[in-house]
Design a protein around this motif. Structure first.
Motif, short mmCIF file in Angstrom:
data_model
loop_
_atom_site.label_atom_id
_atom_site.label_comp_id
_atom_site.label_asym_id
_atom_site.label_seq_id
_atom_site.Cartn_x
_atom_site.Cartn_y
_atom_site.Cartn_z
N GLY A 207 0.83 -0.99 0.08
CA GLY A 207 -0.04 -0.05 0.09
C GLY A 207 0.97 1.37 -0.02
N ASP A 208 0.23 2.26 0.19
CA ASP A 208 0.95 3.82 0.20
C ASP A 208 0.68 4.16 1.62
N ILE A 209 1.81 4.54 2.18
CA ILE A 209 2.11 4.55 3.66
C ILE A 209 1.21 5.96 3.86
N THR A 210 1.21 6.88 2.92
CA THR A 210 0.71 8.26 3.32
C THR A 210 -0.88 7.94 3.71
N ASN B 212 8.74 8.06 8.27
CA ASN B 212 9.20 8.62 7.22
C ASN B 212 10.79 8.38 6.92
N ALA B 213 11.25 7.53 5.79
CA ALA B 213 12.42 7.25 5.16
C ALA B 213 13.04 8.63 4.86
N ALA B 214 13.59 9.29 5.86
CA ALA B 214 13.93 10.66 5.46
C ALA B 214 15.45 10.92 5.21
N ASN B 215 16.18 12.17 4.93
CA ASN B 215 17.53 12.23 4.90
C ASN B 215 17.89 13.24 6.11
N THR B 216 19.24 13.58 6.42
CA THR B 216 19.62 13.97 7.66
C THR B 216 19.24 15.59 7.63
N GLY C 128 12.84 17.35 3.61
CA GLY C 128 12.12 16.63 2.48
C GLY C 128 13.06 16.08 1.16
N GLY C 129 12.33 15.25 0.42
CA GLY C 129 13.23 14.75 -0.74
C GLY C 129 12.44 14.16 -1.61
N GLY C 130 12.70 13.11 -2.12
CA GLY C 130 11.88 12.24 -3.05
C GLY C 130 11.61 11.09 -2.64
N GLY C 131 10.80 10.06 -3.33
CA GLY C 131 10.56 8.60 -2.71
C GLY C 131 9.38 8.98 -1.79
N VAL C 132 9.31 8.23 -0.61
CA VAL C 132 8.50 7.96 0.26
C VAL C 132 8.40 9.48 1.15
N ASP C 133 9.48 10.17 1.33
CA ASP C 133 9.63 11.41 1.98
C ASP C 133 8.69 12.41 1.24
N GLY C 134 8.92 12.57 -0.18
CA GLY C 134 8.35 13.38 -1.13
C GLY C 134 6.95 13.29 -0.88
N PRO D 52 7.83 2.47 6.30
CA PRO D 52 8.08 1.93 4.95
C PRO D 52 9.38 1.29 5.00
N SER D 53 9.89 0.64 3.69
CA SER D 53 11.16 -0.35 3.94
C SER D 53 12.26 0.95 3.63
N ILE D 54 12.80 1.37 4.89
CA ILE D 54 13.81 2.33 4.96
C ILE D 54 15.05 1.87 4.26
N SER D 55 15.56 2.82 3.65
CA SER D 55 16.78 2.65 2.93
C SER D 55 16.79 1.86 1.65
N THR D 56 15.71 1.18 1.23
CA THR D 56 16.07 0.25 0.21
C THR D 56 15.71 0.63 -1.29
N GLY D 57 15.46 2.11 -1.34
CA GLY D 57 15.01 2.99 -2.39
C GLY D 57 16.44 3.86 -2.78
N VAL D 58 16.33 4.99 -2.85
CA VAL D 58 17.38 5.80 -3.21
C VAL D 58 18.61 5.36 -2.32
N TYR D 59 18.60 5.11 -1.28
CA TYR D 59 20.00 4.73 -0.39
C TYR D 59 20.30 3.33 -0.71
N ARG D 60 19.74 2.45 -1.69
CA ARG D 60 20.21 1.28 -2.49
C ARG D 60 20.67 0.17 -1.24
N CYS E 53 4.49 -1.95 2.11
CA CYS E 53 5.41 -2.06 1.01
C CYS E 53 4.72 -1.38 -0.25
N PHE E 54 5.46 -0.63 -1.13
CA PHE E 54 4.90 0.06 -2.05
C PHE E 54 4.85 -0.84 -3.59
N ASP E 55 5.55 -1.87 -3.34
CA ASP E 55 5.64 -2.86 -4.68
C ASP E 55 5.54 -4.26 -4.09
N1 AR6 Z 1 4.43 4.32 0.54
C1 AR6 Z 1 4.95 3.17 0.88
N2 AR6 Z 1 6.21 3.11 0.54
C2 AR6 Z 1 6.82 3.91 -0.52
C3 AR6 Z 1 6.09 5.13 -0.97
C4 AR6 Z 1 4.66 5.38 -0.34
N3 AR6 Z 1 4.16 6.40 -0.63
N4 AR6 Z 1 6.91 5.91 -1.72
C5 AR6 Z 1 7.88 5.15 -2.13
N5 AR6 Z 1 8.08 4.14 -1.13
P1 AR6 Z 1 12.92 5.79 -0.75
P2 AR6 Z 1 15.37 5.47 1.13
C6 AR6 Z 1 8.96 3.01 -0.94
O1 AR6 Z 1 13.76 5.99 -1.66
O2 AR6 Z 1 16.15 4.45 0.29
C7 AR6 Z 1 14.51 10.49 -0.10
O3 AR6 Z 1 14.74 11.44 -1.27
C8 AR6 Z 1 9.97 2.81 -2.13
O4 AR6 Z 1 9.47 2.07 -3.18
O5 AR6 Z 1 11.64 6.61 -0.41
O6 AR6 Z 1 15.51 5.28 2.60
C9 AR6 Z 1 14.99 10.86 1.20
O7 AR6 Z 1 14.74 12.38 1.38
C10 AR6 Z 1 11.18 1.72 -1.22
O8 AR6 Z 1 10.54 0.72 -1.11
O9 AR6 Z 1 13.86 5.77 0.82
C11 AR6 Z 1 16.35 10.46 1.39
O10 AR6 Z 1 17.02 11.33 0.70
C12 AR6 Z 1 10.95 2.66 0.01
O11 AR6 Z 1 9.67 3.32 0.07
C13 AR6 Z 1 16.34 9.13 0.57
O12 AR6 Z 1 15.28 9.45 -0.37
C14 AR6 Z 1 12.14 3.56 0.40
O13 AR6 Z 1 12.53 4.11 -0.72
C15 AR6 Z 1 16.07 8.11 1.49
O14 AR6 Z 1 16.21 6.83 0.84
#
Ligand code: AR6
Length: 175
Positions: free
Chosen positions: A13-16, A25-29, A33-39, A118-126, A157-159
């Motif tokens: 689902g969508d955490i929002t 929120n999987a944020a940055n330091t 704000g940022g992209g992904g779940v943070d945005g 959310p799945s912390i660090s598995t998106g942009v943070y690889r 989980c988003f996917d």
């Molecule tokens: N609901 C649930 N999960 C989501 C959503 C949502 N609406 N949108 C994305 N995800 P990421 P990180 C999933 O990149 O790796 C930001 O720019 C996504 O598919 O959001 O911790 C911050 O500002 C993935 O499985 O977080 C930081 O700079 C998971 O959330 C940086 O990205 C995490 O992906 C943090 O990177």
């Protein structure tokens, strides 16, 4: 352990949109704000969330800070910068564990009965997905085993690939 497992669910689902007391929120330091779940969280919560975050002075990797949820269904947002994956030798696993633990401790401190992660660090943070899922599931189950709050934790989980990884980690933890 089996009783603890009933207090933890992996969902897609969508955490929002989660109606739990807090969402993470999987944020940055910077916490600005940022992209992904943070945005996504900032978009739904509205500009007041960023205003409150500006006053927090950032957050160290693996630590956590709490704000109100504003226009989100959740009452609180718990912000944690997870580790950026380098090569696995820079303390990434311990930092990821500490992100989950500090979020759960903050949630318990303010009396949250339910929390969505959310799945912390598995998106942009690889951070490698299966390794992250194992750390997340084990840390959450251990915390639930030792604390009365929160009572219910959801891994949102988003996917499908992410959901499958957390379901596998949960099955492995129950064995
Ligand atoms: N609901 C649930 N999960 C989501 C959503 C949502 N609406 N949108 C994305 N995800 P990421 P990180 C999933 O990149 O790796 C930001 O720019 C996504 O598919 O959001 O911790 C911050 O500002 C993935 O499985 O977080 C930081 O700079 C998971 O959330 C940086 O990205 C995490 O992906 C943090 O990177």
């Amino acid at each position: 352990m089996s009783d603890t497992i009933s207090h933890f669910s992996v969902i897609k689902g969508d955490i929002t949109q989660q109606q739990t007391d807090a969402i993470v929120n999987a944020a940055n330091t910077t916490l600005l704000g940022g992209g992904g779940v943070d945005g996504a969280i900032h978009r739904v919560a509205g500009p007041q969330l960023l205003e409150e975050c500006r006053g927090l002075g950032g957050c160290k990797t693996g630590e956590a800070k709490i704000t109100k949820g504003y226009l989100l269904p959740a009452r609180y947002v718990i912000h944690t910068p997870g580790p950026i994956w380098h090569d696995g030798k820079k303390g990434e696993s311990a930092l990821l564990k500490s992100s989950y633990e500090n979020c759960l401790a903050l949630a318990a401190e303010v009396g949250c009965r339910s929390v969505s992660f959310p799945s912390i660090s598995t998106g942009v943070y690889r951070f490698p997905l299966h390794q992250a899922a194992k750390i997340a599931v084990e840390t959450i189950l251990q915390f639930l085993n030792n604390h009365s709050l929160p009572q219910q934790v959801y891994m949102v989980c988003f996917d499908g690939r992410t959901q499958a990884a957390y379901e596998t980690a949960l099955q492995d933890a129950g064995r």
